[in-house]
Design an enzyme around this catalytic site. Structure first.
Site, mmCIF file in Angstrom:
data_model
loop_
_atom_site.group_PDB
_atom_site.id
_atom_site.type_symbol
_atom_site.label_atom_id
_atom_site.label_comp_id
_atom_site.label_asym_id
_atom_site.label_seq_id
_atom_site.Cartn_x
_atom_site.Cartn_y
_atom_site.Cartn_z
ATOM 1 C CB SER A 33 -0.868 -0.055 1.259
ATOM 2 O OG SER A 33 -2.042 0.660 1.090
ATOM 3 N N PRO A 86 -8.155 -0.545 -5.736
ATOM 4 C CG PRO A 86 -8.770 1.310 -7.026
ATOM 5 C CD PRO A 86 -8.789 -0.204 -7.012
ATOM 6 N NE ARG A 112 -2.403 5.431 6.959
ATOM 7 C CZ ARG A 112 -1.421 6.045 6.379
ATOM 8 N NH1 ARG A 112 -1.273 7.348 6.519
ATOM 9 N NH2 ARG A 112 -0.543 5.388 5.649
ATOM 10 C CB CYS A 154 -3.306 9.215 28.762
ATOM 11 S SG CYS A 154 -4.618 10.191 29.436
HETATM 12 N N1 LLP Z 1 -6.537 -5.289 -1.884
HETATM 13 C C1 LLP Z 1 -6.042 -5.984 -0.856
HETATM 14 C C2 LLP Z 1 -6.031 -7.451 -0.899
HETATM 15 C C3 LLP Z 1 -5.518 -5.314 0.257
HETATM 16 O O1 LLP Z 1 -5.019 -6.018 1.258
HETATM 17 C C4 LLP Z 1 -5.546 -3.905 0.287
HETATM 18 C C5 LLP Z 1 -5.012 -3.183 1.428
HETATM 19 C C6 LLP Z 1 -6.095 -3.227 -0.793
HETATM 20 C C7 LLP Z 1 -6.579 -3.942 -1.868
HETATM 21 C C8 LLP Z 1 -6.186 -1.725 -0.841
HETATM 22 O O2 LLP Z 1 -4.948 -1.109 -0.800
HETATM 23 P P1 LLP Z 1 -4.839 0.493 -1.008
HETATM 24 O O3 LLP Z 1 -5.230 0.790 -2.444
HETATM 25 O O4 LLP Z 1 -5.770 1.137 -0.069
HETATM 26 O O5 LLP Z 1 -3.431 0.806 -0.732
HETATM 27 N N2 LLP Z 1 -3.815 0.490 7.161
HETATM 28 C C9 LLP Z 1 -2.738 0.748 6.223
HETATM 29 C C10 LLP Z 1 -3.023 0.178 4.868
HETATM 30 C C11 LLP Z 1 -3.275 -1.297 4.899
HETATM 31 C C12 LLP Z 1 -3.677 -1.809 3.563
HETATM 32 C C13 LLP Z 1 -4.153 -3.206 3.687
HETATM 33 N N3 LLP Z 1 -4.559 -3.755 2.462
HETATM 34 C C14 LLP Z 1 -2.485 2.242 6.158
HETATM 35 O O6 LLP Z 1 -3.158 2.988 6.853
HETATM 36 O O7 LLP Z 1 -1.589 2.689 5.440
#
Ligand code: LLP
Length: 462
Positions: free
Chosen positions: A229, A308, A351, A382
Site C-alpha cells: 500500500s 484501489p 497512522r 494519555c
Molecule cells: N486489496 C487488498 C487485498 C488489500 O489487502 C488492500 C489493502 C487493498 C486492496 C487496498 O490497498 P490500497 O489501495 O488502499 O493501498 N492500514 C494501512 C493500509 C493497509 C492496507 C491493507 N490492504 C495504512 O493505513 O496505510
C-alpha cells in the site's frame, strides 16, 4: 521546515471543492469550516462525496481506456477496497462508476451486500487470511463473484462448506509474488515472510491451483496479487504483473483457463503535497507490462482487475479539529517547540503513531500575519506518542479555539479509529454540491460507549 500547501497551490493534496475564502477561512464544497464545526462539532471527518464519485469515474475510465478491447486487451474492472473506508453513502458513486467492492471481513461484506449500497453481489469479492465460517457461508449464500483463497486449508474448508450449502464457489488464489513494496513494512504484503497469500517461489500457489482444479465445488476464476500500500513506484506493480502473468501461463498449460488476474490495490496518494502518479499513468504502466508479459508467455491477455482503496477515499477527506492547549516547551538544545493540542488524536488517526506516516496541518478558521513558527500537533490522549504531525509551520499566534485541518485522512482514518481513553469516534460528514452537509457515519457519543459496558444495569437508572 514543513509547511502545508494551500489548496490553490497544490490541489492534489486537497478535496476537490477546497478553497481559502476571502475572510481567511477554508471552505469545503462551499461550506466554511466555522459553520461545519458549529453544525457537526469537532473533531469531524469532512468527506467530499462529489470528489469520491469523480475519482471513482476517473480510475474506472483510465483502466477501461488502457485495457480497451480495441487495443487487444480483455477489459478491466475496478473493485473499491472497502477497508479504506466503507459506508452505504458511497454505494451510489461506486455503482455509477461500474465498480465492485473488495471486502475483508463479515462487517465489510455485510455493508457491501446491503441493498442500500446498490452493488451487484457478483461484483463483490471477499479477502482474508483467516475468514470465519460465518463469513464464508454468507459469501456462498449471497452469491458473491469471488472468494480469494489465502491458504491450502481454506480450500478444504470452502469445498466442505460448498457441499453442505449445495453451492459452487468462484475462487481466486492470492499469490505472493515476492515483490516487496509499500510505504511501511507493516503495509507491504507480498514479501515471503508475512501472513498473506500462497507463495509463487515455494510452489504453494501452484499447489493451491491444483487443489482447486480437483475440488468438485470450486471454480477457479482468477489469480490475485496485492503487493502493498502507498506505493509510488510504478515499477513494483509492473514486476508483480509480469510475475503473475507468467504464472497464469503456467496454470493454463495445465489445461485450466484463467480468465482474470487481479493486481490488487496500493496506488499512493499525496499526504504532504508530494507528487504521485496519476490514475492514467498507473493504468498505462500496468497495461504495458501486462501486454509485454503475455507476449513473452505466448498467451492471450486476461481480464485485469485492480482494488484501489486509499486512492479513492484518502484525498477526498480532511480531519477538522479544534485547538485547545498551546504550550511552549524548551528542548535540550535551548530551542522552543510549540505544542499545539487538538481535541482528537491517535484514536481518530492512528497512522502517524503506527506507521510514522507523515501529514501536514494548517490553520483553517483564519489566516494570520504572525511569524511562522515550528509546531508539533498533538492529540488529547494519555500517551506522549500521540503526535499527529511531528513538525509543521503554523502562525505563532495559533491559539485555543482555532480550527485546524489535516488533509488526506479519508483512507484508514475512520476505518482504523478506536475508542482509546473511551473517546467516542468522530462522525463523517458527507459534503456535496447537490445536498446539504449531513453525517454519512454518525458521531459516537459517550452514551454509545456506556451501552457497550454491560456492568451498568440500565442507563435510565442513572
Ligand atoms: N486489496 C487488498 C487485498 C488489500 O489487502 C488492500 C489493502 C487493498 C486492496 C487496498 O490497498 P490500497 O489501495 O488502499 O493501498 N492500514 C494501512 C493500509 C493497509 C492496507 C491493507 N490492504 C495504512 O493505513 O496505510
Amino acid at each position: 521546515m514543513l509547511t502545508c500547501p494551500e489548496p490553490a497551490a497544490n490541489p492534489v493534496l486537497w478535496p476537490w471543492g477546497t478553497k481559502r475564502e476571502e475572510d481567511g477561512q477554508l471552505s469545503f464544497a462551499g461550506h466554511k469550516v466555522t459553520e461545519l464545526a458549529q453544525s457537526f462539532g469537532t473533531p469531524s471527518y469532512l468527506f467530499d462525496l462529489d470528489d469520491f464519485a469523480a475519482r471513482a469515474e476517473t480510475i474506472s475510465s483510465a483502466m477501461a481506456e488502457e485495457f480497451w478491447e480495441g487495443y487487444g486487451f480483455s477489459g478491466a474492472s475496478v473493485y473499491y477496497a472497502g477497508k479504506a473506508f466503507l459506508c452505504t453513502a458511497l454505494g451510489n458513486a461506486i455503482s455509477r462508476a461500474g465498480m465492485g467492492i473488495d471486502t475483508a471481513s463479515l462487517g465489510e461484506l455485510t455493508v457491501a451486500l446491503n441493498p442500500a449500497m446498490g452493488v451487484d453481489p457478483k461484483k463483490i469479492g471477499l479477502h482474508g487470511n483467516n475468514k470465519s465460517v460465518e463469513c464464508l457461508r454468507l459469501a456462498l449464500r449471497s452469491g458473491i463473484g469471488r472468494i480469494i483463497v489465502d491458504s491450502l486449508g481454506e480450500i478444504d474448508l470452502l469445498q466442505s462448506l460448498c457441499e453442505s450449502e449445495n453451492a459452487t464457489a468462484p475462487v481466486m488464489v492470492r499469490v505472493t509474488t515476492g515483490v516487496h513494496a509499500g510505504g511501511h513494512s507493516f503495509i507491504a504484503t507480498a514479501h515471503e515472510d508475512q501472513k498473506f497469500g500462497l507463495s509463487l517461489a515455494s510452489g504453494a500457489a501452484l499447489q493451491a491451483v491444483k487443489k482447486i482444479i480437483s475440488a468438485k465445488n470450486l471454480q477457479l476464476v482468477g489469480l490475485h496479487s496485492h503487493i502493498g500500500s502507498q506505493i509510488k513506484d510504478l515499477a513494483s506493480f509492473q514486476v508483480a504483473a509480469e510475475r503473475m502473468l507468467a504464472f497464469r501461463a503456467q496454470v493454463q498449460k495445465l489445461g485450466e483457463p484463467v480468465p482474470e488476474v487481479d493486481l490488487g490495490g496500493g496506488l499512493a496518494i499525496s499526504y504532504q503535497g508530494e507528487e504521485v502518479p496519476t490514475a492514467s499513468e498507473y493504468a498505462r504502466s500496468l497495461a504495458s507490462s501486462v501486454k509485454r508479459a503475455c507476449q513473452q508467455a505466448g498467451s492471450d491477455i486476461p481480464h485485469i482487475s485492480i482494488e484501489p482503496g486509499r486512492w479513492l477515499a484518502g484525498p477526498v477527506c480532511v480531519s477538522l479539529y479544534q485547538v485547545g492547549t498551546v504550550k511552549d516547551v524548551q528542548l535540550e538544545d535551548g530551542s522552543i517547540r510549540k505544542y499545539v493540542s487538538v481535541d482528537g488524536g491517535m484514536s481518530d488517526n492512528i497512522r502517524p503513531a503506527l506507521y510514522d506516516a507523515g501529514y501536514v496541518a494548517t490553520l483553517a478558521s483564519r489566516v494570520s500575519d504572525a511569524p511562522a513558527v515550528s509546531c508539533r500537533v498533538v492529540g488529547m490522549h494519555c500517551e506522549s506518542g500521540d503526535i499527529l504531525v511531528p513538525e509543521i509551520v503554523l502562525p505563532a499566534d495559533v491559539n485555543a479555539g482555532d480550527l485546524l485541518v489535516i488533509p488526506a485522512t479519508g483512507a484508514y482514518g475512520r476505518a482504523m479509529a478506536s475508542n482509546y481513553n473511551l473517546v467516542p469516534r468522530p462522525g463523517v460528514v458527507g459534503l456535496s454540491g447537490k445536498s446539504s452537509p449531513r453525517y454519512i457515519v454518525a458521531l459516537e457519543t459517550v452514551d454509545d460507549l456506556l451501552r457497550m459496558d454491560v456492568g451498568i444495569v440500565g442507563l435510565s437508572q442513572g
